[in-house]
Design an enzyme around this catalytic site. Structure first.
Site, mmCIF file in Angstrom:
data_model
loop_
_atom_site.group_PDB
_atom_site.id
_atom_site.type_symbol
_atom_site.label_atom_id
_atom_site.label_comp_id
_atom_site.label_asym_id
_atom_site.label_seq_id
_atom_site.Cartn_x
_atom_site.Cartn_y
_atom_site.Cartn_z
ATOM 1 N N SER A 43 -10.513 -22.236 28.780
ATOM 2 C CA SER A 43 -10.071 -21.772 27.462
ATOM 3 C C SER A 43 -9.687 -22.937 26.556
ATOM 4 O O SER A 43 -9.943 -22.902 25.358
ATOM 5 C CB SER A 43 -8.911 -20.782 27.596
ATOM 6 O OG SER A 43 -7.815 -21.377 28.258
ATOM 7 N N GLU A 44 -9.055 -23.992 27.113
ATOM 8 C CA GLU A 44 -8.695 -25.178 26.327
ATOM 9 C C GLU A 44 -8.883 -26.441 27.152
ATOM 10 O O GLU A 44 -8.706 -26.434 28.371
ATOM 11 C CB GLU A 44 -7.234 -25.137 25.851
ATOM 12 C CG GLU A 44 -6.954 -24.132 24.759
ATOM 13 C CD GLU A 44 -6.652 -22.749 25.291
ATOM 14 O OE1 GLU A 44 -6.739 -21.801 24.506
ATOM 15 O OE2 GLU A 44 -6.353 -22.614 26.495
ATOM 16 N N THR A 45 -9.207 -27.507 26.446
ATOM 17 C CA THR A 45 -9.294 -28.838 27.037
ATOM 18 C C THR A 45 -8.511 -29.789 26.149
ATOM 19 O O THR A 45 -8.627 -29.747 24.922
ATOM 20 C CB THR A 45 -10.760 -29.310 27.143
ATOM 21 O OG1 THR A 45 -11.471 -28.397 27.993
ATOM 22 C CG2 THR A 45 -10.855 -30.711 27.717
#
Length: 116
Positions: A43-45
């Site tokens: 979902s996020e990096t």
């Protein structure tokens, strides 16, 4: 660039909330960040770049597979785990691309998070 997948909010593998963490040496643009985030399929990096002024100061940026975002709590904690545990620093100070400053350090077996 070194890339990690870290589970936030847990001390057990494959539990918690996963985030990608990329430690970069040079600036990269939002398009490349999104491509990397898309490849990691999380979902996020978070993307960390160490400050030239200090071993504990980092610029942090966040990307989803679709867009750069201003802040992500679990990706920040995952990034802190890399700096504190893998890079061996006693604390870390993050500054987001949008100017939010946070200070994170070890507190017993946990990580303490505060906004500056």
């Amino acid at each position: 660039m070194k890339t990690f997948i870290i589970d936030a909010f847990t001390d057990k593998p494959f539990k918690g909330n996963p985030a990608g963490v990329c430690v970069i040496e040079n600036d990269i643009d939002a398009v490349k960040m999104q491509a990397i985030a898309n490849e990691l399929n999380l979902s996020e990096t978070a993307f960390l770049k160490k400050s030239k002024n200090s071993e504990t100061e980092y610029i942090i940026r966040y990307s989803t597979p679709k867009v750069e975002i201003n802040f992500c709590g679990h990706a920040t904690l995952a990034s802190a785990k890399i700096v504190l545990h893998h890079l061996g620093q006693p604390l870390v100070n993050f500054t987001t691309f949008h100017g939010l400053k946070t200070n994170i350090c070890h507190e017993f077996r946990n990580i303490a998070f505060s906004e500056l």
